[in-house]
Design a protein around this motif. Structure first.
Motif, mmCIF file in Angstrom:
data_model
loop_
_atom_site.group_PDB
_atom_site.id
_atom_site.type_symbol
_atom_site.label_atom_id
_atom_site.label_comp_id
_atom_site.label_asym_id
_atom_site.label_seq_id
_atom_site.Cartn_x
_atom_site.Cartn_y
_atom_site.Cartn_z
ATOM 1 N N ALA A 164 93.354 2.732 28.273
ATOM 2 C CA ALA A 164 93.927 2.452 29.592
ATOM 3 C C ALA A 164 95.118 3.369 29.824
ATOM 4 C CB ALA A 164 94.338 0.989 29.699
ATOM 5 N N ALA A 165 95.896 3.620 28.781
ATOM 6 C CA ALA A 165 97.045 4.513 28.927
ATOM 7 C C ALA A 165 96.582 5.937 29.215
ATOM 8 C CB ALA A 165 97.901 4.468 27.666
ATOM 9 N N ILE A 166 95.485 6.335 28.600
ATOM 10 C CA ILE A 166 94.958 7.674 28.889
ATOM 11 C C ILE A 166 94.523 7.759 30.345
ATOM 12 C CG2 ILE A 166 93.008 9.215 28.408
ATOM 13 C CD1 ILE A 166 93.437 8.762 25.502
ATOM 14 N N THR A 167 93.849 6.702 30.798
ATOM 15 C CA THR A 167 93.508 6.634 32.217
ATOM 16 C C THR A 167 94.769 6.750 33.066
ATOM 17 O OG1 THR A 167 91.593 5.261 31.784
ATOM 18 C CG2 THR A 167 92.490 5.185 33.992
ATOM 19 N N ALA A 168 95.814 6.057 32.631
ATOM 20 C CA ALA A 168 97.074 6.079 33.374
ATOM 21 C C ALA A 168 97.585 7.507 33.511
ATOM 22 C CB ALA A 168 98.116 5.221 32.674
ATOM 23 N N ILE A 169 97.517 8.278 32.442
ATOM 24 C CA ILE A 169 98.016 9.648 32.487
ATOM 25 C C ILE A 169 97.206 10.480 33.486
ATOM 26 C CG2 ILE A 169 98.213 11.789 31.153
ATOM 27 C CD1 ILE A 169 98.906 10.018 28.738
ATOM 28 N N PHE A 170 95.877 10.363 33.398
ATOM 29 C CA PHE A 170 95.052 11.150 34.312
ATOM 30 C C PHE A 170 95.252 10.716 35.755
ATOM 31 C CE2 PHE A 170 92.740 12.227 30.422
ATOM 32 C CZ PHE A 170 92.608 13.592 30.606
ATOM 33 N N LEU A 171 95.383 9.413 35.940
ATOM 34 C CA LEU A 171 95.536 8.898 37.306
ATOM 35 C C LEU A 171 96.878 9.358 37.884
ATOM 36 C CD1 LEU A 171 93.893 7.079 39.182
ATOM 37 C CD2 LEU A 171 95.284 5.171 38.421
ATOM 38 N N ALA A 172 97.934 9.226 37.095
ATOM 39 C CA ALA A 172 99.261 9.612 37.576
ATOM 40 C C ALA A 172 99.279 11.109 37.868
ATOM 41 C CB ALA A 172 100.315 9.254 36.540
ATOM 42 N N SER A 195 92.472 -7.181 31.599
ATOM 43 C CA SER A 195 93.845 -6.748 31.819
ATOM 44 C C SER A 195 93.984 -5.226 31.847
ATOM 45 C CB SER A 195 94.755 -7.307 30.727
ATOM 46 O OG SER A 195 94.507 -6.648 29.511
ATOM 47 N N VAL A 196 92.872 -4.504 31.686
ATOM 48 C CA VAL A 196 92.990 -3.050 31.536
ATOM 49 C C VAL A 196 93.590 -2.368 32.765
ATOM 50 C CG1 VAL A 196 91.309 -2.616 29.726
ATOM 51 C CG2 VAL A 196 90.523 -2.923 32.048
ATOM 52 N N GLY A 197 93.227 -2.830 33.957
ATOM 53 C CA GLY A 197 93.803 -2.235 35.162
ATOM 54 C C GLY A 197 95.317 -2.375 35.159
ATOM 55 N N SER A 198 95.783 -3.552 34.784
ATOM 56 C CA SER A 198 97.222 -3.781 34.735
ATOM 57 C C SER A 198 97.883 -2.943 33.660
ATOM 58 C CB SER A 198 97.513 -5.263 34.468
ATOM 59 O OG SER A 198 96.993 -6.049 35.499
ATOM 60 N N THR A 199 97.179 -2.749 32.555
ATOM 61 C CA THR A 199 97.737 -1.904 31.499
ATOM 62 C C THR A 199 97.905 -0.479 32.003
ATOM 63 O OG1 THR A 199 96.607 -3.291 29.885
ATOM 64 C CG2 THR A 199 97.441 -1.198 29.104
ATOM 65 N N VAL A 200 96.916 -0.016 32.778
ATOM 66 C CA VAL A 200 97.049 1.313 33.386
ATOM 67 C C VAL A 200 98.332 1.363 34.203
ATOM 68 C CG1 VAL A 200 96.069 2.903 35.061
ATOM 69 C CG2 VAL A 200 94.567 1.708 33.478
ATOM 70 N N ALA A 201 98.528 0.355 35.043
ATOM 71 C CA ALA A 201 99.707 0.350 35.911
ATOM 72 C C ALA A 201 100.989 0.337 35.079
ATOM 73 C CB ALA A 201 99.654 -0.862 36.836
ATOM 74 N N LEU A 202 101.058 -0.562 34.126
ATOM 75 C CA LEU A 202 102.294 -0.708 33.358
ATOM 76 C C LEU A 202 102.614 0.566 32.574
ATOM 77 C CD1 LEU A 202 104.658 -2.371 32.445
ATOM 78 C CD2 LEU A 202 103.238 -3.363 30.654
ATOM 79 N N SER A 203 101.620 1.122 31.906
ATOM 80 C CA SER A 203 101.945 2.282 31.075
ATOM 81 C C SER A 203 102.318 3.474 31.936
ATOM 82 C CB SER A 203 100.804 2.601 30.105
ATOM 83 O OG SER A 203 99.588 2.623 30.791
ATOM 84 N N SER A 204 101.671 3.631 33.078
ATOM 85 C CA SER A 204 102.032 4.784 33.910
ATOM 86 C C SER A 204 103.411 4.571 34.531
ATOM 87 C CB SER A 204 100.975 5.013 34.992
ATOM 88 O OG SER A 204 101.050 4.029 35.977
ATOM 89 N N VAL A 205 103.711 3.335 34.907
ATOM 90 C CA VAL A 205 105.008 3.064 35.510
ATOM 91 C C VAL A 205 106.127 3.314 34.492
ATOM 92 C CG1 VAL A 205 106.484 1.130 36.206
ATOM 93 C CG2 VAL A 205 104.308 1.516 37.349
ATOM 94 N N ILE A 206 105.889 2.889 33.270
ATOM 95 C CA ILE A 206 106.921 3.118 32.255
ATOM 96 C C ILE A 206 107.088 4.617 31.998
ATOM 97 C CG2 ILE A 206 107.414 2.854 29.793
ATOM 98 C CD1 ILE A 206 106.548 -0.008 30.001
ATOM 99 N N MET A 207 105.969 5.308 31.952
ATOM 100 C CA MET A 207 106.045 6.758 31.741
ATOM 101 C C MET A 207 106.877 7.408 32.846
ATOM 102 S SD MET A 207 102.896 9.455 31.681
ATOM 103 C CE MET A 207 102.433 9.123 33.381
ATOM 104 N N THR A 263 103.156 7.479 40.632
ATOM 105 C CA THR A 263 102.544 6.204 40.311
ATOM 106 C C THR A 263 103.342 5.063 40.910
ATOM 107 O OG1 THR A 263 101.599 4.885 38.541
ATOM 108 C CG2 THR A 263 103.768 5.824 38.140
ATOM 109 N N ARG A 264 102.717 3.898 40.972
ATOM 110 C CA ARG A 264 103.341 2.703 41.528
ATOM 111 C C ARG A 264 102.788 1.514 40.775
ATOM 112 N NH1 ARG A 264 104.694 2.225 46.754
ATOM 113 N NH2 ARG A 264 104.669 4.182 47.849
ATOM 114 N N PRO A 265 103.444 0.376 40.960
ATOM 115 C CA PRO A 265 102.959 -0.813 40.240
ATOM 116 C C PRO A 265 101.556 -1.245 40.670
ATOM 117 C CG PRO A 265 105.190 -1.153 40.985
ATOM 118 C CD PRO A 265 104.726 0.116 41.627
ATOM 119 N N ASN A 266 101.111 -0.816 41.844
ATOM 120 C CA ASN A 266 99.816 -1.349 42.282
ATOM 121 C C ASN A 266 98.661 -0.375 42.105
ATOM 122 O OD1 ASN A 266 100.526 0.404 44.247
ATOM 123 N ND2 ASN A 266 100.109 -0.948 45.964
#
Ligand SMILES: Nc1ncnc2c1ncn2[C@@H]1O[C@H](COP(=O)(O)OP(=O)(O)OP(=O)(O)O)[C@@H](O)[C@H]1O
Ligand SMILES: Nc1ncnc2c1ncn2[C@@H]1O[C@H](COP(=O)(O)OP(=O)(O)OP(=O)(O)O)[C@@H](O)[C@H]1O
Ligand SMILES: [Mg+2]
Ligand SMILES: [Mg+2]
Lengths: 503, 344, 346, 324
Positions: free
Chosen positions: C242-250, C88-100, C256-259
């Protein structure tokens, strides 16, 4: 025709780094029950596996009815009428009892290859009933108790209609009553013409059954004697290379104040109304038929399987134990009955295993401290006389008895008041057994309160100050050492619970 | 153990009662079945066209391929393995067969199917070999082969799709025709299930699959040829994936490089929903059917219920989670009941 | 096995060594050496294939691109040592970045707070996974994280629908693009976390318990290891990373987007597996996985520089994974022979 | 970056300028055709071509590729964006390094590019489909849209224009009942199409502005024998749609020629690199066989408009299905 149904000459088997068998000879006469004895790790099980084709020997020859044979896999041996009950139960927990019995020699319809289920179920039921067991052949193997699984293993060997049946410590998990049942079965098999190799660490088994005994020590063949030809003392010397004077050592310390008071403990579906007390320096034996629920009671005390009724008073304080961690904190330690699955991390070294339950004490604010860890491990391993080169030897490379000692050493890392030992000498050789008894006695005289579950009658009687007998989830009697006899215990463990007279 | 003589009649009765109870509790997917029925009722209330013959036919047809694959995956999971490569195998076989059909339009559909099965089996044997002979863990071997098969599919297709006009009428009709009034896809699935049922429950090899998964150590001691069993299992999985490739391409009348990408997770979900244990040794055909059906219903019903497309995935995830939890709780309840029944 | 030939009467008293002998052979037969070899091979081959490869700026920028997944590798190593898996880590990246992004853009939460909440959301996702897995023992981690994989991404879709959300403050781009003294910030963060996780796994009682559970869960429980708590912590760490990944990715994408981060889990699992962590549990080391991150990253980068089509790249990475996992299986035999001949010499 | 300046100075491997194209994902015939056109244009102009695509249609994959292209010091990057905004930072970096960046087909935002090459006017695409469907159903009845993913920028834009067109009084009897999303997956698109038919028994037409969706819908309508009862139109590849146009399920559908899109984009890239244009409004350049093109407005950015969507029907599908 040869005089022997089975003859092995100069068998040598090497594992990476270990020579498990070194030039071993063996002869089995037709219709004979032949005991194979030796210390833990002597190579008995390995020898059996060579006979059944699980392991191919590096050197040596094997003759079946005078004919030279070579087995490349267990099927070959099976086809030649050799069946084995292995030491570590080799069942399929997800499959039915019937399938477990017939695995490898299913009844199948000719041509179509269809499995004949009904026939197999009926046959399985018949064999089980002939063994005096009421196990439903359709039930799942994993749902059975260890003893029941052992019965199924025996049924499996019988079902192959084998001419040579090998049993590797079949009585290790059985009480004397069940063992008696097994003796009868074994003799029946012999009378029907089968030859039997029987491995056990219990002398009673050998004296009751065998007419010939062969001893292995340190992977080597020591000798083979008719049962009348050799005295008990000589046999022990042959096995362990030294004398063992008294099996149950004298105890020095005395019994002190009350440590633990268990009142009306219960867990729906497992046990009920369990009450007893334990004092400092006391050894309380807990016995009963296999499946009586002894393990469950003790695991409840240890927080593995929390109880739902009753109370536990520890050192005068009422406590509620929810997890093993808490139990250890409160000073209760538990030696599990299945050392391989519950007690040890086999792939780990001796040292790491010993330190596992005391990591927080050994560590410094969560950091590991190697030096301290190794020092403690070494001290404790030596204290329980583990036989190895260094504390970095892998536990999986140790023999059963030494593994058990490591498991005991683990308990000593924590500051405990109470030590619960679940079948501490199961599958352990005489030498190691007396070593473990000594350790237990020493612990008791140091003031630990000890609860010892055991199915071996002499052991319970020889070691305990008091003996609690369980039957069907309840304690039916608590006997003092003075009045405890085999008969008294047996009677208590088998009387119907409706007419129980609690002690 | 040996009270038989004394209380035989009494025991007999008890035994019967117990075995009946055991039979019910043995049907582990009770919770799942209840959940599916409940879900159907909810959907039916929201949209009455759900339980129409036409829709049910569509639903079953759309679930056929999933259920075929889930069957193979069940066998793999039983042996403690997993196969992540099936989506890629499916695409590879679909693409090769479609290319063949586009060149030899006269190819008999049966031959096309056999060809697909053959390609898939080769893929499966490769994996079986890697897993059993070389001893690579299934998840890694199949992850690697997934990349390789997918890459091969893109390479051989050179980025092109095979479209419906390049396929012969007879090939496309594999998926649309019917046999005995049953859609061919569904018919094939049923046949496979019947064969599998017999194979799994009534042949030695079938039982040995369970044995290997239940306890590999004992299997060795019982003289079961594990290499053989693993190769068989992965070959069956591959063969079924290859077959599914043909059916997929025929059903959608198009072969693409990225066909069924990610489908392996859906298949695994169907199995696990159906009670197949990742830890090996257990799993039943009835469970797998239920698992596939639940996913089929979700795919069919969510669009029907006019759920916002942005909510679909969240709802789907929640339903799967809810379903497995309900199933677990029901199982617990049954076990507890059994325990309480034991007199102490 | 010398003890076999020792005097048997020594049975009772015996001293054990508690100093581990250093074995050069053992040291060099470690999996990580093979990985380093592969890594060097990748560098050498790439350099000879493309004149652009050994270019400091290029290498640095490439590192910035592939490192984001690397953060998830750390906890995934632990999860796989525990014999579990988290898809589920990929999805966690998406969700946390989207919420941010939503917090910042729609709800006008200050970016700093949004970052913190992003980390909390990630950790919460992991915590939920962990709790479900320990509370429902009959469900395996695969099924739980399979369900939450769909669920978390689904929630991301519910929040952002078909929109992207960007317009982050200027300074936010520092995470994905900034450098400190010429070293990319993401590399610095990765190195720090790599050290933290390596120490955590290999030098703390926590890490020791993780290995214990991976080898024998039951025995660990019987030894007083709080198995449930440890499992929950490890899964929570996975969410956090995963959230840290989300920050770097965003930051890197400026929006960012849901996908986002689709199928990241498979890439991460491949890296961990290449790193020598067996899904059979209990084995492997953090350093292996860290090297594997760089192997796969630079391999992809190097192949990209000579414009290998991505389908060929898929095949090459698949083969690399296979070969590197298969080689040590053969190493066993080799080791055997080698040690045999050595013994004669001594 | 130091490498960037060299690239700006026009460095290719052997003096020839290098033109890169990054498509959405690999294994996509539409993209392959676009690449063919692109290559054709670059070859005409005497440049080197690099054709790339990630294996999954993700922005993350494209970012990686663009980074690699920057390192290789290419002269121009043509991108078909998987995400309108997410590529902005990396594309800005490319432009900073002196690389000419343009998008085609699926646009990236104006800040990330110098110019966009539009296959056809989105407004025209949207409106044309409504006009066509209205004609096919005689201006009366329920219609539904079956789109790709809910995030697909192109499709969303077109659907917006469809809705605008529908506001006109002549379509007052046409009702757009639902926009469904098949995520460009065969199986999902099929389920969605089936659900539409079941949910709206009176449905007159499905408009599907995406290749996978329209083909899946065509298959469903064919299998259910609904040819003539439910009309299908939209945007699709002629090769994929040939069967359904020939069997009457879809009287007509639209697309532009991806080869021309690729060719036009290639020519635009050449013009950018050779300094003929800068991407500013009003500039003109010679786009090879497509003739002269002018840079026109596109919201905040600029674009080159290639033409109108082309109509495929029974009469011409036969020749086009072989082409793409
Ligand atoms: N598969 C194996 N690989 C490596 N070593 C092994 C293997 N099986 C057994 N050994 C080693 O061979 C020796 C003999 O073991 P074996 O199990 O035969 O002893 P045993 O006499 O049956 O002991 P016990 O009474 O405890 O059952 C031991 O040192 C054991 O560690
Ligand atoms: N008839 C039965 N049906 C199902 N489960 C049973 C039955 N009888 C006993 N059990 C269960 O089997 C297990 C008993 O096995 P076990 O051998 O561990 O008991 P025990 O009294 O602790 O004996 P030991 O000390 O020898 O291990 C318990 O979980 C018990 O509840
Ligand atoms: Mg043994
Ligand atoms: Mg017990």
């Amino acid at each position: 025709m040869s005089d022997y149904v089975l003859e092995l000459k100069g068998i040598t088997k090497e594992f990476p780094g270990v020579r498990a068998l070194d030039n071993v000879d063996f002869k089995l006469k037709p219709g004979q029950i032949h005991a194979l004895m030796g210390e833990n790790g002597a190579g008995k099980s390995t020898f059996i596996k060579v006979i059944t084709g699980v392991h191919a020997p590096n050197e040596g020859e094997m003759f079946l009815n005078g004919e030279r044979v070579e087995f490349s896999n267990p099927n070959d041996a099976q086809e030649k009428g050799i069946a084995a009950i292995y030491q570590h139960v080799t069942s399929y927990p997800d499959l039915s009892v019937t399938e477990n019995i017939f695995m490898g020699h299913e009844r199948i319809q000719k041509f179509t290859g269809r499995i004949l289920w009904k026939e197999m179920h009926d046959e399985a039921k018949k064999i089980l009933r002939s063994l005096g067991s009421s196990i439903d052949p359709k039930s799942e193997m994993g749902a059975l108790s260890v003893a029941q699984q052992q019965i199924v293993e025996i049924a499996k060997a019988i079902s192959t209609k084998a001419k040579i049946i090998i049993m590797d410590e079949p009585t290790a998990a059985l009480t004397s009553r069940e063992s008696e049942e097994l003796y009868k079965i074994t003799e029946n098999l012999r009378d029907q013409g089968a030859s039997i190799i029987f491995i056990s660490h219990r002398f009673e088994d050998m004296y009751r059954l065998a007419s010939q005994v062969t001893v292995l020590r340190d992977s080597k063949y020591i000798g083979s004697w008719g049962i009348e030809e050799i005295s008990n003392e000589d046999l022990i010397i042959a096995m362990v290379g030294r004398e063992i004077n008294q099996v149950f050592p004298e105890r020095k310390g005395e019994i002190g104040e009350k440590l633990l008071e268990v009142e009306g403990l219960g867990k729906a579906g497992y046990f009920a109304d369990v009450s007893f007390t334990l004092h400092k320096g006391e050894i309380l034996g807990l016995t009963g038929l296999v499946g009586a629920g002894r393990t469950e009671v003790c695991q409840s005390l240890f927080g593995i399987m929390p109880y739902d009724k009753g109370s536990i008073v520890l050192n005068g304080e009422k406590v509620k134990i929810q997890s093993p961690k808490e139990a250890i904190r409160l000073g209760i330690g538990y030696l599990p009955e299945d050392r391989q699955k519950q007690g040890l991390v086999l792939q780990w070294s001796i040292g790491r295993n010993i330190s596992l339950s005391a990591l927080s004490a050994i560590g410094n604010k969560g950091w590991l401290r190697d030096k301290k860890e190794f020092a403690i491990a070494k001290e404790l391993a030596e204290k329980v006389h583990v036989k190895a080169n260094s504390i970095f030897d892998l536990v999986s490379s140790l023999s059963g008895g030494n593994q058990q000692k490591v498991a005991v050493a683990k308990l000593l890392t924590a500051e405990l008041d109470i030590i619960i030992l679940d079948e501490p000498t199961k599958g352990v050789d005489v030498g190691a057994k007396s070593a473990i008894y000594e350790i237990i006695n020493e612990l008791a005289s140091q003031g630990y309160g000890i609860i010892m579950i055991s199915s071996e009658m002499p052991e319970v009687i020889g070691m305990s100050d008091r003996i609690a007998v369980m039957r069907a989830g309840r304690i039916v009697k608590i006997l003092n050492r003075a009045i405890a006899t085999q008969e008294a215990i047996l009677e208590a463990s088998m009387t119907d619970s409706t007419e129980k007279n609690a002690g | 153990m040996a009270e038989t003589a004394v209380e035989s009649s009494n025991e007999l009765q008890q035994e019967k009662k117990a075995s009946k109870l055991a039979a019910i509790s043995k049907f582990r997917e009770l919770g799942l079945l209840a959940f599916i029925i409940l879900l159907c009722i909810v959907v039916q209330i929201k949209n009455p066209s759900f339980m129409t013959l036409g829709n049910l036919t569509d639903m079953i047809t759309n679930t056929a391929i999933l259920s075929i694959l889930a069957l193979g995956m069940m066998l793999v999971l039983i042996t403690r393995g997993i196969d992540l490569s099936i989506g890629a195998t499916l695409a590879l076989s679909g693409m090769l067969v479609a290319q063949t059909v586009s060149v030899y339009s006269g190819l008999h559909p049966l031959l096309a199917i056999l060809m697909g099965i053959g390609i898939g089996t080769v893929c499966g044997v490769t994996i079986g070999f890697l897993v059993s002979k070389i001893g690579i863990l299934p998840i890694i071997a199949t992850l690697a082969m997934m990349n390789i098969f997918r890459g091969m599919t893109y390479t051989i297709s050179d980025g092109q799709w095979i479209s419906s006009y390049q396929m012969s009428e007879s090939f496309v009709s594999i998926a649309t025709s019917s046999i005995l009034g049953i859609n061919t896809l569904v018919f094939i699935a049923i046949i496979i299930y019947i064969i599998a049922f017999y194979f799994i429950n009534h042949t030695r090899t079938g039982r040995q699959i369970y044995a290997v998964g239940s306890n590999p150590e004992s299997a060795k001691v019982s003289g079961i040829n594990q290499t053989k069993i693993l190769v068989i299992v992965y070959s069956i999985m591959g063969g079924l994936a290859g077959l599914s490739g043909v059916l997929w391409v025929s059903k959608f009348a198009s072969a693409q490089g990225d066909t069924a990408s990610g489908f392996e997770l859906t298949v695994i979900a169907a199995c696990i929903l159906g009670g197949v244990s990742i830890a090996g040794g257990s799993g039943k055909i009835s469970g797998v059917i239920l698992g596939a059906v639940l996913l089929g219903i979700m795919n069919n019903a969510l669009p029907l219920m006019n759920v916002s497309p942005f909510w679909q995935s969240a709802i789907q995830g929640a339903i799967i989670l809810f379903a497995v939890i309900v199933n677990a709780l029901v199982k617990r309840g049954v076990d507890r009941n059994n325990l309480l029944r034991r007199k102490i | 096995m010398e003890q076999r030939t020792l005097d048997q009467n020594e049975y009772v008293q015996r001293t054990l060594k508690n100093k581990q002998e250093f074995s050069l052979k053992k040291f060099f037969l470690q999996w990580e050496w093979l990985l380093i070899l592969v890594f060097l091979l990748v560098i050498v081959i790439n350099t000879s294939l493309s004149p652009y490869f050994l270019n400091a700026a290029g290498l640095r920028d490439a590192t910035m691109v592939f490192l984001d997944k690397g953060f998830i590798v750390f906890p995934m190593v632990m999860i796989m040592i525990l014999r579990d898996i988290d898809i589920s880590v990929g999805s966690t990246v998406a969700l946390s970045s989207v919420i941010m992004a939503t917090l910042y853009n729609t709800l006008n939460v200050p970016m700093g707070a949004a970052l913190v909440i992003c980390l909390l959301v990630g950790a919460l996702c992991g915590l939920i996974n962990g709790l479900l897995i320990v509370k429902f023992k009959e469900l395996s981690a695969v099924i739980v994280t399979l369900a939450t994989m769909i669920l978390y991404r689904g929630i991301a879709y519910v929040i952002l629908e078909d929109q992207a959300s960007g317009n982050f403050p200027e300074w936010f781009s520092f995470f994905g693009w900034g450098s400190v003294a010429g070293i990319p910030f993401i590399l610095i963060a990765f190195t720090i976390l790599a050290i933290v996780f390596t120490l955590l796994l290999h030098k703390t009682t926590f890490g020791r318990q993780v290995y214990a559970m991976g080898n024998n869960d039951t025995a660990s429980r019987f030894s007083g290891v709080r198995v449930d708590r440890i499992k929950v912590i490890v899964f929570t760490l996975a969410g956090l990373m995963a959230a840290i990944t989300a920050i770097f990715l965003a930051s890197r994408m400026g929006s960012t987007r849901p996908n986002v981060a689709m199928m990241y889990e498979l890439d991460v699992i491949a890296m961990v597996a290449l790193g020598g962590i067996s899904t059979a549990g209990g084995k492997g080391r953090m350093i292996g996985a860290i090297i594997a991150v760089f192997i796969i990253g630079y391999l992809q980068y190097g192949l990209g520089l000579i414009n290998i089509p991505s389908q060929t790249m898929l095949i090459i990475i698949g083969l690399l994974l296979l070969v590197s996992v298969a080689v040590p299986k053969m190493k066993v035999n080799w080791k055997f022979k080698k040690s045999g001949s050595k013994r004669k010499l001594e | 970056a130091p490498g960037g300046e060299e690239a700006a100075a026009g460095g290719g491997t052997d003096g020839k300028p290098t033109y890169a194209m990054v498509f959405k994902n690999t294994g996509n015939p539409y993209g392959e055709k676009m690449m063919d056109g692109f290559e054709e244009a670059i070859k005409e102009a005497g440049g080197e071509v690099i054709l790339r695509a990630p294996d999954q249609p993700t922005a993350e994959g494209q970012i990686q590729i663009v980074e690699q292209l920057i390192t290789q010091q290419v002269d121009s990057i043509l991108i078909t964006g998987n995400d309108i905004d997410a590529l902005q930072p990396v594309l800005e970096k490319a432009m900073d390094a002196g690389i000419k960046v343009l998008s085609a087909d699926s646009a990236v935002n104006p800040e990330s590019r110098m110019v966009h090459v539009n296959q056809a006017d989105p407004e025209l695409i949207g409106r044309t489909q409504i006009q066509a469907v209205s004609e096919m159903i005689d201006g009366e009845g329920q219609i539904a849209v079956l789109s790709a993913t809910s995030q697909a920028a192109n499709q969303n834009l077109w659907i917006e224009w469809m809705k605008k067109e529908l506001e006109k009084p002549e379509y007052e009897n046409i009702e757009l009942v639902k926009v469904a999303y098949g995520d460009d997956l065969r199986d999902k698109s099929t389920s969605e199409a089936e659900a539409l038919l079941l949910q709206y028994p009176d449905l007159k037409a499905i408009v599907s502005p995406t290749t996978v969706g329209i083909a899946a819908a065509g298959k469903v309508l064919t299998d259910k024998g609904l040819a003539g009862k439910v009309i299908l139109t939209g945007l699709g590849l002629p090769s994929e749609m040939a069967t359904y146009i020939e069997n009457g399920v879809s009287p007509a559908m639209f697309l532009w020629n991806p080869i021309d899109v690729g060719y036009g984009a290639g020519m635009t890239a050449v013009a950018l690199v050779e300094g003929d244009i800068t991407g500013a409004l009003g500039e003109t350049f010679e786009a090879g066989r497509l003739g002269e093109k002018e840079i026109v407005e596109d919201g905040e950015g600029t674009q080159v408009m290639l033409g109108e969507p082309f109509r495929f029907d029974k009469d011409n599908i036969g020749e086009w299905k072989e082409v793409y």
